[in-house]
Design a protein around this motif. Sequence first.
Motif, PDB file in Angstrom:
ATOM      1  N   ASN A  75      -7.242 -34.452   2.705  1.00  9.56           N
ATOM      2  CA  ASN A  75      -7.586 -35.378   1.627  1.00  9.56           C
ATOM      3  C   ASN A  75      -6.903 -34.928   0.343  1.00  9.56           C
ATOM      4  O   ASN A  75      -7.558 -34.519  -0.614  1.00  9.56           O
ATOM      5  CB  ASN A  75      -9.103 -35.460   1.445  1.00  9.56           C
ATOM      6  N   LYS A  76      -5.586 -35.011   0.309  1.00  7.49           N
ATOM      7  CA  LYS A  76      -4.809 -34.523  -0.829  1.00  7.49           C
ATOM      8  C   LYS A  76      -5.088 -35.300  -2.107  1.00  7.49           C
ATOM      9  O   LYS A  76      -5.005 -34.757  -3.200  1.00  7.49           O
ATOM     10  CB  LYS A  76      -3.320 -34.559  -0.507  1.00  7.49           C
ATOM     11  N   ILE A  77      -5.443 -36.558  -1.990  1.00  6.37           N
ATOM     12  CA  ILE A  77      -5.668 -37.387  -3.178  1.00  6.37           C
ATOM     13  C   ILE A  77      -6.876 -36.906  -3.981  1.00  6.37           C
ATOM     14  O   ILE A  77      -6.898 -37.010  -5.205  1.00  6.37           O
ATOM     15  CB  ILE A  77      -5.801 -38.879  -2.782  1.00  6.37           C
ATOM     16  N   GLU A  78      -7.864 -36.342  -3.327  1.00  5.62           N
ATOM     17  CA  GLU A  78      -9.063 -35.864  -4.016  1.00  5.62           C
ATOM     18  C   GLU A  78      -8.722 -34.771  -5.042  1.00  5.62           C
ATOM     19  O   GLU A  78      -9.278 -34.731  -6.140  1.00  5.62           O
ATOM     20  CB  GLU A  78     -10.073 -35.331  -3.001  1.00  5.62           C
ATOM     21  N   PHE A  79      -7.788 -33.908  -4.701  1.00  7.01           N
ATOM     22  CA  PHE A  79      -7.353 -32.841  -5.598  1.00  7.01           C
ATOM     23  C   PHE A  79      -6.738 -33.432  -6.866  1.00  7.01           C
ATOM     24  O   PHE A  79      -7.091 -33.058  -7.979  1.00  7.01           O
ATOM     25  CB  PHE A  79      -6.344 -31.942  -4.874  1.00  7.01           C
ATOM     26  N   MET A  80      -5.835 -34.387  -6.707  1.00 10.61           N
ATOM     27  CA  MET A  80      -5.182 -35.031  -7.838  1.00 10.61           C
ATOM     28  C   MET A  80      -6.195 -35.800  -8.687  1.00 10.61           C
ATOM     29  O   MET A  80      -6.165 -35.739  -9.919  1.00 10.61           O
ATOM     30  CB  MET A  80      -4.075 -35.966  -7.370  1.00 10.61           C
ATOM     31  N   GLU A  81      -7.112 -36.487  -8.036  1.00 11.08           N
ATOM     32  CA  GLU A  81      -8.130 -37.238  -8.769  1.00 11.08           C
ATOM     33  C   GLU A  81      -9.000 -36.310  -9.614  1.00 11.08           C
ATOM     34  O   GLU A  81      -9.406 -36.671 -10.716  1.00 11.08           O
ATOM     35  CB  GLU A  81      -9.005 -38.041  -7.801  1.00 11.08           C
ATOM     36  N   TYR A  82      -9.266 -35.107  -9.104  1.00  8.72           N
ATOM     37  CA  TYR A  82     -10.091 -34.153  -9.847  1.00  8.72           C
ATOM     38  C   TYR A  82      -9.428 -33.778 -11.172  1.00  8.72           C
ATOM     39  O   TYR A  82     -10.038 -33.869 -12.235  1.00  8.72           O
ATOM     40  CB  TYR A  82     -10.358 -32.892  -9.018  1.00  8.72           C
ATOM     41  N   TRP A  83      -8.144 -33.344 -11.134  1.00  8.62           N
ATOM     42  CA  TRP A  83      -7.529 -32.936 -12.403  1.00  8.62           C
ATOM     43  C   TRP A  83      -7.269 -34.126 -13.317  1.00  8.62           C
ATOM     44  O   TRP A  83      -7.313 -33.991 -14.534  1.00  8.62           O
ATOM     45  CB  TRP A  83      -6.328 -32.022 -12.215  1.00  8.62           C
ATOM     46  N   GLN A  84      -7.029 -35.288 -12.769  1.00 10.12           N
ATOM     47  CA  GLN A  84      -6.863 -36.477 -13.606  1.00 10.12           C
ATOM     48  C   GLN A  84      -8.169 -36.826 -14.316  1.00 10.12           C
ATOM     49  O   GLN A  84      -8.166 -37.197 -15.489  1.00 10.12           O
ATOM     50  CB  GLN A  84      -6.375 -37.662 -12.772  1.00 10.12           C
ATOM     51  N   ARG A  85      -9.272 -36.696 -13.614  1.00  8.49           N
ATOM     52  CA  ARG A  85     -10.590 -36.939 -14.196  1.00  8.49           C
ATOM     53  C   ARG A  85     -10.867 -35.936 -15.324  1.00  8.49           C
ATOM     54  O   ARG A  85     -11.341 -36.295 -16.398  1.00  8.49           O
ATOM     55  CB  ARG A  85     -11.657 -36.877 -13.103  1.00  8.49           C
ATOM     56  N   ARG A  86     -10.547 -34.660 -15.075  1.00 11.30           N
ATOM     57  CA  ARG A  86     -10.734 -33.618 -16.100  1.00 11.30           C
ATOM     58  C   ARG A  86      -9.916 -33.943 -17.351  1.00 11.30           C
ATOM     59  O   ARG A  86     -10.383 -33.787 -18.466  1.00 11.30           O
ATOM     60  CB  ARG A  86     -10.331 -32.246 -15.558  1.00 11.30           C
ATOM     61  N   LYS A  87      -8.683 -34.400 -17.162  1.00 14.43           N
ATOM     62  CA  LYS A  87      -7.830 -34.730 -18.308  1.00 14.43           C
ATOM     63  C   LYS A  87      -8.410 -35.905 -19.084  1.00 14.43           C
ATOM     64  O   LYS A  87      -8.386 -35.908 -20.317  1.00 14.43           O
ATOM     65  CB  LYS A  87      -6.399 -35.032 -17.837  1.00 14.43           C
ATOM     66  N   SER A  88      -8.932 -36.893 -18.392  1.00 20.25           N
ATOM     67  CA  SER A  88      -9.498 -38.049 -19.095  1.00 20.25           C
ATOM     68  C   SER A  88     -10.757 -37.668 -19.878  1.00 20.25           C
ATOM     69  O   SER A  88     -11.100 -38.318 -20.862  1.00 20.25           O
ATOM     70  CB  SER A  88      -9.798 -39.184 -18.116  1.00 20.25           C
ATOM     71  N   GLN A  89     -11.422 -36.582 -19.479  1.00 24.96           N
ATOM     72  CA  GLN A  89     -12.622 -36.116 -20.167  1.00 24.96           C
ATOM     73  C   GLN A  89     -12.313 -35.190 -21.336  1.00 24.96           C
ATOM     74  O   GLN A  89     -13.159 -34.970 -22.197  1.00 24.96           O
ATOM     75  CB  GLN A  89     -13.539 -35.361 -19.190  1.00 24.96           C
ATOM     76  N   ASP A  90     -11.119 -34.609 -21.375  1.00 28.81           N
ATOM     77  CA  ASP A  90     -10.782 -33.601 -22.382  1.00 28.81           C
ATOM     78  C   ASP A  90      -9.338 -33.777 -22.829  1.00 28.81           C
ATOM     79  O   ASP A  90      -8.408 -33.296 -22.173  1.00 28.81           O
ATOM     80  CB  ASP A  90     -10.997 -32.198 -21.795  1.00 28.81           C
ATOM     81  N   SER A  91      -9.147 -34.430 -23.969  1.00 29.93           N
ATOM     82  CA  SER A  91      -7.786 -34.691 -24.443  1.00 29.93           C
ATOM     83  C   SER A  91      -7.076 -33.416 -24.899  1.00 29.93           C
ATOM     84  O   SER A  91      -5.856 -33.416 -25.064  1.00 29.93           O
ATOM     85  CB  SER A  91      -7.812 -35.709 -25.584  1.00 29.93           C
ATOM     86  N   ASP A  92      -7.802 -32.314 -25.100  1.00 29.13           N
ATOM     87  CA  ASP A  92      -7.209 -31.042 -25.502  1.00 29.13           C
ATOM     88  C   ASP A  92      -6.661 -30.247 -24.317  1.00 29.13           C
ATOM     89  O   ASP A  92      -6.041 -29.204 -24.495  1.00 29.13           O
ATOM     90  CB  ASP A  92      -8.239 -30.166 -26.226  1.00 29.13           C
ATOM     91  N   LEU A  93      -6.873 -30.728 -23.115  1.00 28.50           N
ATOM     92  CA  LEU A  93      -6.556 -30.009 -21.884  1.00 28.50           C
ATOM     93  C   LEU A  93      -5.059 -30.026 -21.558  1.00 28.50           C
ATOM     94  O   LEU A  93      -4.417 -31.076 -21.592  1.00 28.50           O
ATOM     95  CB  LEU A  93      -7.332 -30.646 -20.728  1.00 28.50           C
TER      96      LEU A  93
END
Length: 114
Positions: A75-93
Amino acid sequence: MTDARLPAHLEVGALIRAVDAAGGFGTVIAKGERDAGTLLIICGENDTKLRLYERMPQLDGTRQWTLVRSQDPENKIEFMEYWQRRKSQDSDLWIVELDIANAERFIGLPGTIG
C-alpha cells in the motif's frame, strides 16, 4: 537543556550536499519555514523501503529523530498520503527525501537496511 537549533534551510542544504557527495540523491519535496521549520526526512534507496523520520521533542528538552512511518510495499499510496496530510496541517514543515543506502546515517542514526 535544549538543543541549539540550526536554521532549517541550512540543515536541509547540508543534508542534501552530504548525500550528493556520497553518491546519493537528496531533494526538497516541500519547503517550510526558513529558520524554524520542522523537518520530515524520507529515507530510502531507489524509491523502495521508504521510512519517514521526524525530530520529536523529548522530556529533557532535546529533540530526537523518531521513525513515524514505514512504507507498506502492498500500500505505497498510504505513505505518500501521510506526509501530504502532515504538510497540509503544517505550512512550516520541510519534507526532504534522501535516496541512498542507509540514509539514516546522514541524520545521525544507524542504518536500518543491511
